[in-house]
Structure formats: C-alpha cells, structure tokens
Design a protein around this motif. Structure first.
Motif, short mmCIF file in Angstrom:
data_model
loop_
_atom_site.label_atom_id
_atom_site.label_comp_id
_atom_site.label_asym_id
_atom_site.label_seq_id
_atom_site.Cartn_x
_atom_site.Cartn_y
_atom_site.Cartn_z
N LEU A 30 -36.36 63.01 15.49
CA LEU A 30 -37.04 62.05 14.63
C LEU A 30 -36.20 61.73 13.40
O LEU A 30 -36.01 60.56 13.05
N ALA A 31 -35.69 62.78 12.75
CA ALA A 31 -34.99 62.58 11.49
C ALA A 31 -33.66 61.85 11.67
O ALA A 31 -33.25 61.09 10.80
N ALA A 32 -32.99 62.08 12.80
CA ALA A 32 -31.70 61.42 13.02
C ALA A 32 -31.87 59.91 13.07
O ALA A 32 -31.12 59.16 12.43
N GLY A 33 -32.86 59.44 13.83
CA GLY A 33 -33.12 58.00 13.88
C GLY A 33 -33.58 57.45 12.54
O GLY A 33 -33.15 56.37 12.11
N LEU A 34 -34.40 58.22 11.85
CA LEU A 34 -34.93 57.78 10.56
C LEU A 34 -33.82 57.66 9.52
O LEU A 34 -33.75 56.69 8.77
N THR A 35 -32.93 58.64 9.50
CA THR A 35 -31.86 58.63 8.49
C THR A 35 -30.80 57.59 8.83
O THR A 35 -30.18 57.00 7.93
N MET A 40 -17.95 53.53 14.44
CA MET A 40 -17.16 53.11 13.28
C MET A 40 -17.88 52.00 12.51
O MET A 40 -17.94 52.01 11.28
N LEU A 41 -18.45 51.05 13.25
CA LEU A 41 -19.19 49.96 12.60
C LEU A 41 -20.45 50.48 11.92
O LEU A 41 -20.83 50.01 10.84
N ILE A 42 -21.11 51.46 12.57
CA ILE A 42 -22.31 52.04 11.97
C ILE A 42 -21.96 52.72 10.64
O ILE A 42 -22.64 52.54 9.63
N ARG A 43 -20.88 53.51 10.64
CA ARG A 43 -20.48 54.20 9.41
C ARG A 43 -20.01 53.21 8.35
O ARG A 43 -20.29 53.37 7.16
N ALA A 44 -19.31 52.17 8.79
CA ALA A 44 -18.88 51.15 7.83
C ALA A 44 -20.07 50.40 7.25
O ALA A 44 -20.13 50.11 6.05
N GLY A 45 -21.05 50.10 8.11
CA GLY A 45 -22.25 49.41 7.64
C GLY A 45 -23.05 50.24 6.66
O GLY A 45 -23.67 49.71 5.74
N ALA A 46 -23.04 51.55 6.85
CA ALA A 46 -23.74 52.43 5.92
C ALA A 46 -23.07 52.46 4.56
O ALA A 46 -23.71 52.63 3.53
N SER A 47 -21.73 52.31 4.55
CA SER A 47 -20.98 52.38 3.30
C SER A 47 -20.95 51.04 2.56
O SER A 47 -21.16 50.98 1.35
N ASN A 48 -20.71 49.94 3.31
CA ASN A 48 -20.59 48.63 2.66
C ASN A 48 -20.92 47.54 3.68
O ASN A 48 -20.05 47.01 4.35
N ARG A 49 -22.18 47.20 3.78
CA ARG A 49 -22.61 46.24 4.81
C ARG A 49 -22.10 44.83 4.51
O ARG A 49 -21.84 44.07 5.44
N GLU A 50 -21.95 44.49 3.22
CA GLU A 50 -21.47 43.15 2.89
C GLU A 50 -20.03 42.95 3.38
O GLU A 50 -19.68 41.91 3.93
N MET A 51 -19.20 43.98 3.19
CA MET A 51 -17.81 43.87 3.62
C MET A 51 -17.71 43.79 5.14
O MET A 51 -16.91 43.03 5.69
N LEU A 109 -29.21 47.07 17.33
CA LEU A 109 -28.77 48.21 18.13
C LEU A 109 -29.09 49.53 17.43
O LEU A 109 -29.55 50.49 18.07
N VAL A 110 -28.86 49.59 16.13
CA VAL A 110 -29.15 50.82 15.39
C VAL A 110 -30.64 51.12 15.38
O VAL A 110 -31.07 52.26 15.59
N PHE A 111 -31.45 50.09 15.16
CA PHE A 111 -32.90 50.31 15.15
C PHE A 111 -33.38 50.73 16.54
O PHE A 111 -34.25 51.60 16.67
N GLY A 112 -32.82 50.12 17.58
CA GLY A 112 -33.18 50.51 18.94
C GLY A 112 -32.78 51.95 19.23
O GLY A 112 -33.52 52.69 19.88
N ILE A 141 -20.62 62.08 19.09
CA ILE A 141 -19.52 61.35 19.73
C ILE A 141 -19.68 59.85 19.49
O ILE A 141 -18.70 59.14 19.17
N LEU A 142 -20.91 59.35 19.62
CA LEU A 142 -21.16 57.91 19.41
C LEU A 142 -20.81 57.48 17.99
O LEU A 142 -20.13 56.47 17.78
N VAL A 143 -21.26 58.27 17.01
CA VAL A 143 -21.08 57.87 15.61
C VAL A 143 -19.66 58.10 15.13
O VAL A 143 -19.11 57.31 14.36
#
Length: 305
Positions: free
Chosen positions: A21-26, A167-178, A192-195, A158-160
């Motif tokens: 639960l927490a992994a998806g939530l975070t 890589m895109l998920i981690r980048a989006g978490a750091s700076n979504r505008e960039m 995709l992340v919400f799914g 492995i996915l993250v």
C-alpha cells in the motif's frame, strides 16, 4: 521464545502488506504531489475483484491475476477521469476530491456486490502449516504473502532503478517541469504511475482477502497505517517505505501480543487489561512521533525532497 518468533513473523507479514500500500501511495505523492485518500478504495476493489474472479474461474491464481489487471485498469481510468482535475491544486482540494471518491466507490461496491461481505477460499495446499524451525509452525499462506511481496519489492526496485521508465519516474519526482520540457509525455507518465500504484494497492487487497472478510470500507483503517509508514520512511522513498513497513508491522503486532504482560509488572491485572488495548494502538503513532523528532524528513528522505 517460540511464541515471540511467531509474532515477529506475523509482524513481517503485516509489514509486507503495508509496504504494498505504502509503495504505491508514496510513488503517487512523490511524483504527482497528490494526496490520494482513495488509495484504500483500490485496496478494497482488489479484494472484491479477486473474490469475484476466483469464484468465476475456480482458480485462486487466475482470479488473482485477473484482479491485478482489473485494478490496474481501474486505477488508470481514475487518473484520466478524476485525478487530472486535481493536479496543481491545493492539498485540501486533493483531500476533499479523493474523499469523495471513497464515498463513490463504497456505494458502487454496495450496488454491484451488495452490502454483505465476500470470502476468498484458499487452495488446499495453502491451508497447511510449514515448519520454520523446530517447534515453530507457520501458515503456508502467510509465508506466500511474505515471499510474494518480497518478489514484488525486488521487481519494483528493478523497475524504478534499472529501467528507462524508472529513470523518468525518478526524474519526474525531482523536477517534473524539466521532464516535461524535455519532451516526455507527462500525462502518460502520470497515468502509468497511478496505475502502478493502484495495482500495488489491489495486490495488497487480494492477498489480505483470504485472511479477512472482503467488505465495504475495508481499506480505510489500513490506509491510516500506510500514511504512518510513508511519514516514517520518508515521502517519495520506496526504500523508506519498505523499512518503515517492517518497523510498523513488527511494533504493532509484537506490542499487541506482549504489552498486557509488560503492564502487569507495574499495574493490577484488571488495570493492565484495560489500558493495554489503548496503549497498543498508540505504539505506532509514538514510533512516528519519535522518528519525526529525530528525523523530520523520515528515515530515508527521497532525493530532491
């Protein structure tokens, strides 16, 4: 000693469910900056889907696989239909909007499945007990939950950490505008992340379904524990969610098992029995308060947070 080992295993099993639960939530909060109170409803839907598909196919494994896919699809649909209207708004709007989704899904489940709860029978081979060490037998299905969740945690790592999507998920978490400025389809990434978060919640619900009755509102109480986990572990951190889930699961389970006996050393039997339920339910919140005093950003704050 044997009883203590068994309770620790129960704590690990609870922690594994909390991690799902927490992994998806975070992930959702860390990337989208979205407070999703409806995450517990996806947990509930996963349990209902699993019970329904398992009854229809007469196969626990096939029913679980179909339920996982159905929860993924529902999660992506929720993101497209409802969540996109909440991006960029205040967190209070997130809370109000997703609380409305809780009410919607509770009534939808009541309409589709009725007010009575469902059960998800286990295959006969999962109803046995496995000898962990001499003298300690543990239910096979609870071991399945632990092993399956560890496998999911490894795949999620492995996915993250090892894929382009990660890589895109981690980048989006750091700076979504960039990330958006570089030409990445942010809307598709969010979907995709919400799914993925919805699928993790649904997986937790279907794994818990054979242990508890599948019923309306079953995800609301455990969602509170999931929020405690991500606060302790660090918002946006998968590693933090994993470690904090184990801490919370073990502290909650072992505390409930032994707190009455500990209180009897200082109080009368009646006073200890009266005080124990209240104090045991407070243990994880005391743990959260202690962590926030020592590390306000959590045990493993996400990079860039």
């Amino acid at each position: 000693m044997l009883y203590f080992i068994e309770q620790c295993l129960n704590g690990v099993q609870l922690g594994m469910l909390l991690f799902l639960l927490a992994a998806g939530l975070t992930l959702i909060f860390g990337i989208m900056d979205l407070v999703n109170l409806a995450h517990g409803s996806l947990y509930m839907l996963g349990a209902y889907f699993a019970a329904t598909f398992a009854a229809a196919t007469d196969s626990f494994v096939l029913g679980a696989a179909l339920a996982l896919l159905a929860t993924l699809v529902v999660g992506m649909a929720i993101e497209v239909i409802a969540m996109r209207r909440l991006y960029g708004r205040d967190h209070l709007d997130h809370v109000l909007g997703t609380f409305g989704l809780i009410l919607f899904f509770n009534e939808l489940v009541r309409l589709v499945w009725g007010p009575a709860g469902l059960t998800l029978p286990l295959p006969p081979q999962m109803l046995t007990a496995v000898q962990i060490i001499p003298g300690v037998y543990y239910p096979a299905y609870r071991l399945v939950i632990i092993v399956a969740t560890l496998a999911v945690a490894a795949l999620l790592y492995i996915l993250v950490m090892r894929t382009r999507l990660g890589m895109l998920i981690r980048a989006g978490a750091s700076n979504r505008e960039m990330v958006g400025a570089l030409g990445v389809n942010i809307k598709l990434l969010y979907t995709l992340v919400f799914g993925l978060g919805a699928a993790l919640a649904g997986f937790a619900g279907m794994m818990q379904a054979p242990i508890l009755t599948v019923q309306i509102g079953m995800g609301e109480n455990i969602l509170i524990l999931a929020f405690v986990v991500i606060i302790i572990g660090g918002i946006g951190s998968i590693r933090g969610a994993f470690v904090a889930s184990l801490f919370v699961g073990i502290v909650d389970t072992v505390g409930r098992a032994y707190l009455t006996d500990i209180l009897r050393l200082f109080l009368s039997t009646n006073a200890a029995s009266t005080a124990s339920p209240a104090l045991s339910s407070m243990l994880i919140y005391l743990l959260m308060a202690l962590v926030l005093v020592l590390r306000p950003e959590g045990l493993f704050p996400a990079a860039g947070k």
